[in-house]
Write a protein that holds these residues in place. Structure first.
Motif, PDB file in Angstrom:
ATOM      1  N   UNK A  81      83.554  40.399   4.178  1.00  0.00           N
ATOM      2  CA  UNK A  81      84.330  39.980   5.354  1.00  0.00           C
ATOM      3  C   UNK A  81      84.194  41.102   6.359  1.00  0.00           C
ATOM      4  N   UNK A  82      83.853  40.746   7.558  1.00  0.00           N
ATOM      5  CA  UNK A  82      83.693  41.775   8.592  1.00  0.00           C
ATOM      6  C   UNK A  82      84.736  41.541   9.674  1.00  0.00           C
ATOM      7  N   UNK A  83      85.547  42.571   9.944  1.00  0.00           N
ATOM      8  CA  UNK A  83      86.582  42.436  10.967  1.00  0.00           C
ATOM      9  C   UNK A  83      86.109  42.913  12.331  1.00  0.00           C
ATOM     10  N   UNK A  84      85.311  43.967  12.343  1.00  0.00           N
ATOM     11  CA  UNK A  84      84.957  44.535  13.645  1.00  0.00           C
ATOM     12  C   UNK A  84      83.687  45.367  13.576  1.00  0.00           C
ATOM     13  N   UNK A  85      83.021  45.429  14.724  1.00  0.00           N
ATOM     14  CA  UNK A  85      81.856  46.301  14.907  1.00  0.00           C
ATOM     15  C   UNK A  85      82.200  47.252  16.047  1.00  0.00           C
ATOM     16  N   UNK A  86      81.935  48.545  15.849  1.00  0.00           N
ATOM     17  CA  UNK A  86      82.178  49.510  16.922  1.00  0.00           C
ATOM     18  C   UNK A  86      80.864  50.143  17.348  1.00  0.00           C
ATOM     19  N   UNK A  87      80.673  50.272  18.657  1.00  0.00           N
ATOM     20  CA  UNK A  87      79.501  50.951  19.205  1.00  0.00           C
ATOM     21  C   UNK A  87      79.934  52.300  19.758  1.00  0.00           C
ATOM     22  N   UNK A  88      79.163  53.344  19.409  1.00  0.00           N
ATOM     23  CA  UNK A  88      79.537  54.667  19.879  1.00  0.00           C
ATOM     24  C   UNK A  88      78.315  55.537  20.141  1.00  0.00           C
ATOM     25  N   UNK A  89      78.533  56.748  20.647  1.00  0.00           N
ATOM     26  CA  UNK A  89      77.513  57.750  21.016  1.00  0.00           C
ATOM     27  C   UNK A  89      76.775  57.317  22.290  1.00  0.00           C
ATOM     28  N   UNK A  90      75.875  58.169  22.751  1.00  0.00           N
ATOM     29  CA  UNK A  90      75.269  58.002  24.077  1.00  0.00           C
ATOM     30  C   UNK A  90      74.828  56.585  24.412  1.00  0.00           C
ATOM     31  N   UNK A  91      74.049  55.974  23.528  1.00  0.00           N
ATOM     32  CA  UNK A  91      73.572  54.613  23.787  1.00  0.00           C
ATOM     33  C   UNK A  91      74.692  53.594  23.517  1.00  0.00           C
ATOM     34  N   UNK A  92      75.375  53.759  22.408  1.00  0.00           N
ATOM     35  CA  UNK A  92      76.417  52.799  22.023  1.00  0.00           C
ATOM     36  C   UNK A  92      77.530  52.697  23.055  1.00  0.00           C
ATOM     37  N   UNK A  93      77.884  53.826  23.665  1.00  0.00           N
ATOM     38  CA  UNK A  93      78.985  53.827  24.629  1.00  0.00           C
ATOM     39  C   UNK A  93      78.554  53.355  26.010  1.00  0.00           C
ATOM     40  N   UNK A  94      77.283  53.614  26.347  1.00  0.00           N
ATOM     41  CA  UNK A  94      76.861  53.427  27.733  1.00  0.00           C
ATOM     42  C   UNK A  94      75.875  52.301  27.985  1.00  0.00           C
ATOM     43  N   UNK A  95      75.155  51.888  26.942  1.00  0.00           N
ATOM     44  CA  UNK A  95      74.045  50.972  27.200  1.00  0.00           C
ATOM     45  C   UNK A  95      74.435  49.530  26.869  1.00  0.00           C
ATOM     46  N   UNK A  96      74.905  48.820  27.881  1.00  0.00           N
ATOM     47  CA  UNK A  96      75.366  47.446  27.646  1.00  0.00           C
ATOM     48  C   UNK A  96      74.200  46.518  27.309  1.00  0.00           C
ATOM     49  N   UNK A  97      73.009  46.849  27.776  1.00  0.00           N
ATOM     50  CA  UNK A  97      71.848  45.991  27.488  1.00  0.00           C
ATOM     51  C   UNK A  97      71.513  46.031  25.997  1.00  0.00           C
ATOM     52  N   UNK A  98      71.563  47.218  25.404  1.00  0.00           N
ATOM     53  CA  UNK A  98      71.316  47.326  23.958  1.00  0.00           C
ATOM     54  C   UNK A  98      72.406  46.569  23.196  1.00  0.00           C
ATOM     55  N   UNK A  99      73.662  46.803  23.561  1.00  0.00           N
ATOM     56  CA  UNK A  99      74.753  46.108  22.861  1.00  0.00           C
ATOM     57  C   UNK A  99      74.600  44.597  22.973  1.00  0.00           C
ATOM     58  N   UNK A 100      74.323  44.134  24.179  1.00  0.00           N
ATOM     59  CA  UNK A 100      74.214  42.692  24.396  1.00  0.00           C
ATOM     60  C   UNK A 100      73.063  42.093  23.603  1.00  0.00           C
ATOM     61  N   UNK A 101      71.916  42.762  23.641  1.00  0.00           N
ATOM     62  CA  UNK A 101      70.718  42.227  23.000  1.00  0.00           C
ATOM     63  C   UNK A 101      70.822  42.217  21.466  1.00  0.00           C
ATOM     64  N   UNK A 102      71.344  43.281  20.890  1.00  0.00           N
ATOM     65  CA  UNK A 102      71.342  43.322  19.418  1.00  0.00           C
ATOM     66  C   UNK A 102      72.374  42.350  18.839  1.00  0.00           C
ATOM     67  N   UNK A 103      73.331  41.909  19.654  1.00  0.00           N
ATOM     68  CA  UNK A 103      74.339  40.962  19.165  1.00  0.00           C
ATOM     69  C   UNK A 103      74.041  39.528  19.598  1.00  0.00           C
ATOM     70  N   UNK A 104      72.946  39.368  20.311  1.00  0.00           N
ATOM     71  CA  UNK A 104      72.552  38.039  20.787  1.00  0.00           C
ATOM     72  C   UNK A 104      72.276  37.109  19.606  1.00  0.00           C
ATOM     73  N   UNK A 105      72.727  35.880  19.710  1.00  0.00           N
ATOM     74  CA  UNK A 105      72.403  34.895  18.667  1.00  0.00           C
ATOM     75  C   UNK A 105      73.072  35.157  17.340  1.00  0.00           C
ATOM     76  N   UNK A 106      74.216  35.832  17.352  1.00  0.00           N
ATOM     77  CA  UNK A 106      74.934  36.068  16.091  1.00  0.00           C
ATOM     78  C   UNK A 106      76.210  35.230  16.003  1.00  0.00           C
ATOM     79  N   UNK A 107      76.245  34.177  16.794  1.00  0.00           N
ATOM     80  CA  UNK A 107      77.395  33.269  16.747  1.00  0.00           C
ATOM     81  C   UNK A 107      77.630  32.713  15.346  1.00  0.00           C
TER      82      UNK A 107
END
Ligand SMILES: Nc1ncnc2c1ncn2[C@@H]1O[C@H](COP(=O)(O)OP(=O)(O)O)[C@@H](O)[C@H]1O
Ligand SMILES: Nc1ncnc2c1ncn2[C@@H]1O[C@H](COP(=O)(O)OP(=O)(O)O)[C@@H](O)[C@H]1O
Lengths: 401, 401
Positions: free
Chosen positions: B325-351
């Motif tokens: 069971x997964x409750x949450x995913x957290x993004x952190x550090x230079x890319x995780x905190x600032x790069x919305x394109x990476x966050x958006x793309x890696x979570x794409x299609x995970x509905x």
């Protein structure tokens, strides 16, 4: 229509003769320890339900040519030969380990194909030379019969670049062809098609995962019949833990082990391929032995079993994420077809992915095709026995017709 | 209560002084190129909203001791010093790369701890000696102040054996300590605790994934505050594609590259660590540059971006499967905190995993804590800025109080 399938390894050669009209197997055989004084051949005639009369011969086979000369004699000789003359063979299909980026299709072997296979030797230094020896010997001893090369890497030859590339300097890809290739292609292709048939789904509408778990193992993710992911890499050392191969490890480890042990890089490579995997963890690589050892309290055997199941579970999760929608998982090869404990364990606790195994059906199933998921599992789970030789024979038929 | 945190690398040294009563940062600094004639120090005073007055000094620091002598002078000298006397420091927290299997807890450094860190040098030949140098220099220049060792590997020190073992011969584990250790421990621990707070959930009821994506990157799966999986291995070369490190590759590749290029194993190792990853693929390792290059049509930059996002997606899928069971995913550090394109793309299609990103909220978010998933995403997705130094300072406080 008769087709002979040949799978030549570095010191072995397997063959199987099909009558595709049936389809049925006419005979099969295995030559072992080619090049050693103790080489031997077992030739098996098939009768209707399966393998029948077996003949064992201890004979010195110096090389693949001599072995294939003997196979030709066994097939063509006698009053009522299995194959009346070479012409009766529609094709000889050869499993070829590494097609590299040169081969985008399986093909009838001509001089250009031989050159291509030879150019790929650097990528498969043990297997491609043996495959070539088999092809050349077959051309001599079955003159006039078309040889077909069926590449183990072909099924994964359409991976997206972000899947097949490694994060190494680009020059290593362009100059030295360093990339993910994938293996066990005939098996993944056969199982995927068979699965679609069993489910009554058109292949192009099916999203599936194939877990080919044998002494060598690989897992693929397939979308509409096209392979999108494979656990195998540039070489068959990578991916899942296997019988004697380590699968994925930290990339710094080979150098660290050389540093610690004083062994050469080549010696370490041999250890990664032959003394690692299940054997490295518990000293055994046959799951039947491992289960017996677990039952008698062997904790290393328990660990080997858990590492395998955990690894499979992680690949299923990763590929489920990538596929977006997963319709079915198929288990195949020695472990996948026969080991209900591995199947049960690696799928345990995956209800949140819509994967629910009917533990009773699973426990009772060995070596035949059946669904092992419950009716309310949204992802169907199947056992699908593989048949790489039949797949190769079918490819031959399609190419020579 | 004042705590100084020191992070010494092979040729650099970072420090940060906290007043934990605030809590607030008093000052921070970075010494670079220790041992070279071009060494330098930047010392930054903090005022209320953040970093303020900066002083840059070019000075020759022969070694870590000289650098820490200077830090001591900067902190203790003057009419109104930042720290009135060494006694005013409650502790000095040192980030130590490799705790191995010796350290099951962070600890106040005594002779035994120093011996333990020394015994782990073989596992972290670049980092542990630098960490030790920092500790020993701090003991000299801040006499009487307790030094605390905070291990980068500690958060992952409770992995199950089937997760931390590699499928290599058992002797390599028992003799040479070859196993998965995991790194970035302070960050994963800090982000997990902060995430629980943000979600208003008790830590022990939270199942989460942390994507620490910086120049070095790692992903962990955490169950009730306990780390169950990490993408990092025995060394920080492994796992995800990173700024300059390759991450996981085929285990046969180091030997193959030695064979192809004629370079030594040590040279190849340097290439795997410094010339691979995003840099290897597209020549850049800063995501800001990579996005600019993509916008101007650079296909290698596109590939680097896709490899990173695809790799993250596969880890999320694998760890989602393992956690149950997964409750949450957290993004952190230079890319995780600032790069919305990476966050958006890696979570794409995970509905299908219950992960739905609010693309608008995501696109607008940089460098601060917020939820970026939609209200009907069953898995919450958060950006949580990391603070490894603050985590280390907090650990110090807990240990010396
Ligand atoms: N009845 C069985 N129960 C469990 N495992 C089995 C059984 N039969 C075979 N296996 C496993 O299958 C392996 C061989 O698989 P196979 O697909 O023939 O391997 P490969 O073709 O890669 O050499 C054996 O090593 C063993 O671990
Ligand atoms: N605004 C930004 N947008 C995208 N990426 C960023 C941004 N700021 C920093 N980064 C990325 O973060 C990386 C540095 O991350 P950081 O966590 O500081 O690394 P580390 O601590 O591992 O050295 C940079 O190389 C860059 O790729």
């Amino acid at each position: 229509m008769k087709v002979l399938v040949i799978n030549s390894g570095s010191s072995s050669l397997k063959y199987k003769l099909f009558d595709l009209a049936g389809p049925k197997v006419i005979c099969a055989g295995l030559v072992e320890r080619i090049g050693s004084p103790q080489s031997s051949l077992v030739h098996t005639l098939y009768s209707d339900p399966g393998p029948g009369e077996k003949t064992e011969m201890s004979e010195r086979f110096e090389n693949h040519t001599k072995a294939i000369e003997k196979v030709a004699a066994l097939l063509l000789a006698g009053d009522d030969p299995l194959v009346k003359s070479a012409e009766e063979l529609a094709a000889i299909g050869h499993r070829v380990a590494q097609g590299g980026e040169i081969f985008k299709e399986n093909c009838i072997v001509d001089a250009k194909a031989i050159e291509g296979i030879r150019n790929n030797i650097v990528l498969a230094p043990l297997h491609n030379p043996a495959n070539l020896a088999g092809i050349e010997a077959a051309m001599v001893h079955f003159p006039g019969v078309p040889s077909v090369a069926v590449f183990d890497t072909l099924f994964a030859s359409n991976l997206p670049d972000y899947v097949y590339r490694y994060a190494l300097p680009t020059a290593y890809y362009t100059k030295y062809k360093v990339r993910r290739y994938g293996f066990h292609g005939a098996s993944h292709a056969y199982v995927t098609k068979t699965l679609a048939g069993l489910m009554g789904k058109p292949l192009n509408a099916l999203n599936n995962i194939v877990c080919h778990l044998g002494n060598g193992s690989s897992i693929t993710a397939v979308k509409g019949g096209v392979c999108r992911e494979t656990s195998m890499g540039m070489t068959p050392t990578s991916g899942l833990i296997m019988g004697t191969r380590c699968g994925d490890i930290d990339p710094s480890l080979p150098a660290y082990l050389t540093f610690c042990t004083g062994k050469s890089a080549a010696q370490i490579q041999t250890i990664l391929d032959r003394e690692s995997g299940l054997v490295g963890i518990c000293g055994m690589n046959d799951m039947r032995d491992i289960h017996k050892a677990i039952a008698s309290g062997d904790d290393n055997a328990r660990l080997a079993f858990e590492m395998l199941c955990h690894g499979i579970k992680k690949y299923i999760g990763a590929y489920h994420a990538v596929l977006g929608r997963l319709d079915a998982i198929a288990f195949t090869a020695g472990i996948g077809e026969n080991d209900s404990a591995v199947r049960g364990k690696c799928l345990e606790g995956l209800g949140h992915l819509g994967i629910i195994v009917d533990q009773e059906v699973n426990a009772g199933l060995r070596g035949k095709a059946a669904r092992i998921s419950t009716d309310d599992s949204t992802v169907e789970v199947w056992v699908v026995p593989t048949d790489e030789e039949f797949e190769i024979a079918t490819i031959c038929k399609d190419l020579v017709l």
